[in-house]
Design a protein around this motif. Structure first.
Motif, short mmCIF file in Angstrom:
data_model
loop_
_atom_site.label_atom_id
_atom_site.label_comp_id
_atom_site.label_asym_id
_atom_site.label_seq_id
_atom_site.Cartn_x
_atom_site.Cartn_y
_atom_site.Cartn_z
N THR A 26 11.08 77.09 5.67
CA THR A 26 11.69 76.19 4.70
C THR A 26 12.01 74.87 5.37
O THR A 26 12.88 74.78 6.22
N PHE A 27 11.27 73.85 4.97
CA PHE A 27 11.36 72.55 5.62
C PHE A 27 12.76 71.97 5.53
O PHE A 27 13.22 71.28 6.44
N SER A 28 13.46 72.24 4.44
CA SER A 28 14.79 71.66 4.28
C SER A 28 15.80 72.25 5.26
O SER A 28 16.91 71.74 5.40
N ASN A 29 15.41 73.31 5.95
CA ASN A 29 16.29 73.88 6.99
C ASN A 29 16.15 73.16 8.31
O ASN A 29 16.86 73.48 9.26
N TYR A 30 15.24 72.20 8.38
CA TYR A 30 14.94 71.56 9.65
C TYR A 30 15.53 70.16 9.74
O TYR A 30 15.37 69.34 8.84
N ALA A 31 16.18 69.88 10.88
CA ALA A 31 16.33 68.50 11.32
C ALA A 31 15.12 68.24 12.22
O ALA A 31 14.74 69.10 13.01
N MET A 32 14.53 67.07 12.07
CA MET A 32 13.27 66.79 12.76
C MET A 32 13.43 65.66 13.77
O MET A 32 14.08 64.64 13.49
N GLY A 33 12.84 65.84 14.92
CA GLY A 33 12.95 64.81 15.94
C GLY A 33 11.60 64.54 16.60
O GLY A 33 10.68 65.35 16.53
N TRP A 34 11.51 63.37 17.20
CA TRP A 34 10.36 63.00 18.01
C TRP A 34 10.84 62.71 19.43
O TRP A 34 11.88 62.04 19.64
N PHE A 35 10.07 63.22 20.36
CA PHE A 35 10.29 62.95 21.77
C PHE A 35 8.97 62.46 22.36
O PHE A 35 7.91 62.60 21.74
N GLU A 87 4.62 50.27 27.51
CA GLU A 87 5.59 51.28 27.93
C GLU A 87 5.84 52.36 26.89
O GLU A 87 6.54 53.33 27.17
N ASP A 88 5.25 52.21 25.72
CA ASP A 88 5.31 53.27 24.71
C ASP A 88 4.24 54.33 24.94
O ASP A 88 4.22 55.36 24.26
N THR A 89 3.36 54.09 25.90
CA THR A 89 2.31 55.06 26.20
C THR A 89 2.92 56.37 26.66
O THR A 89 3.72 56.41 27.60
N ALA A 90 2.56 57.46 25.97
CA ALA A 90 3.13 58.77 26.26
C ALA A 90 2.48 59.80 25.35
O ALA A 90 1.80 59.45 24.38
N VAL A 91 2.75 61.05 25.65
CA VAL A 91 2.46 62.12 24.70
C VAL A 91 3.70 62.28 23.83
O VAL A 91 4.81 62.42 24.35
N TYR A 92 3.50 62.24 22.54
CA TYR A 92 4.61 62.33 21.59
C TYR A 92 4.64 63.73 20.99
O TYR A 92 3.62 64.27 20.56
N TYR A 93 5.85 64.29 20.98
CA TYR A 93 6.06 65.63 20.47
C TYR A 93 7.05 65.60 19.31
O TYR A 93 8.05 64.88 19.36
N CYS A 94 6.78 66.41 18.31
CA CYS A 94 7.76 66.58 17.25
C CYS A 94 8.46 67.92 17.47
O CYS A 94 7.85 68.88 17.94
N GLY A 95 9.73 67.93 17.13
CA GLY A 95 10.53 69.13 17.26
C GLY A 95 11.33 69.37 16.00
O GLY A 95 11.61 68.43 15.24
N ALA A 96 11.68 70.61 15.79
CA ALA A 96 12.47 70.98 14.62
C ALA A 96 13.66 71.81 15.06
O ALA A 96 13.53 72.73 15.87
N ARG A 97 14.80 71.44 14.54
CA ARG A 97 15.99 72.26 14.73
C ARG A 97 16.23 73.00 13.43
O ARG A 97 16.42 72.39 12.38
N ASP A 98 16.24 74.30 13.51
CA ASP A 98 16.33 75.17 12.34
C ASP A 98 17.78 75.59 12.14
O ASP A 98 18.37 76.26 12.99
N ARG A 99 18.34 75.25 11.01
CA ARG A 99 19.74 75.55 10.74
C ARG A 99 19.99 77.05 10.65
O ARG A 99 21.13 77.49 10.75
N TYR A 115 16.52 71.81 20.06
CA TYR A 115 15.45 72.09 19.10
C TYR A 115 14.91 73.50 19.28
O TYR A 115 14.97 74.07 20.37
N ASP A 116 14.36 74.02 18.20
CA ASP A 116 13.87 75.40 18.19
C ASP A 116 12.35 75.51 18.21
O ASP A 116 11.81 76.47 18.74
N TYR A 117 11.68 74.55 17.61
CA TYR A 117 10.23 74.62 17.50
C TYR A 117 9.64 73.28 17.93
O TYR A 117 10.25 72.24 17.72
N TRP A 118 8.41 73.37 18.47
CA TRP A 118 7.74 72.17 18.94
C TRP A 118 6.28 72.14 18.51
O TRP A 118 5.63 73.19 18.45
#
Length: 128
Positions: A26-35, A87-99, A115-118
């Motif tokens: 359930t997507f609404s259970n996630y806070a989403m982040g980028w690293f 300097e923005d060159t990098a591997v970008y990852y998305c993460g999800a924190r599941d409530r 975060y719980d998932y990547w």
């Protein structure tokens, strides 16, 4: 079940939009982040979006240049990056924190351990 995409090679000053598609929960259970992780460096927080999409927080290094957003219908979170710098060159990852895994205590989730998932990461290369 996070799938990141949208990386590529871009010249300095250009733009990219990264996508992170979620599935299976359930997507609404996630806070989403980028690293991101540049070669030889630690993971660096980039941006986070709250569970309901109403709040965002950005690293100082990208503030004013990046926008995080979500499309609940497409169960996807985006990171629009403008005025890119080498300097923005990098591997970008998305993460999800599941409530349902970790109780919400804020939306300022700026550490990977929060975060719980990547996703698998997508490479962004900015040439000068």
């Amino acid at each position: 079940q996070l799938q990141a995409s949208g990386g590529g090679l871009v010249q300095a000053g250009g733009s990219l939009r990264l996508s992170c598609a979620a599935s299976g929960r359930t997507f609404s259970n996630y806070a989403m982040g980028w690293f991101r992780q540049a070669p030889g460096k630690e993971h660096e927080f980039v941006a986070v979006l709250s569970y309901d999409g109403g709040n965002t927080y950005y690293a100082d290094s990208v503030k004013g240049r990046c926008t995080i957003s979500r499309d609940n219908a497409k169960i996807t979170v985006y990171l629009q990056m403008n005025s890119l710098k080498p300097e923005d060159t990098a591997v970008y990852y998305c993460g999800a924190r599941d409530r349902t895994v970790k109780s919400p205590n804020s939306y300022y989730y700026t550490r990977p351990a929060q975060y719980d998932y990547w996703g698998q990461g997508t490479l962004v290369t900015v040439s000068s």
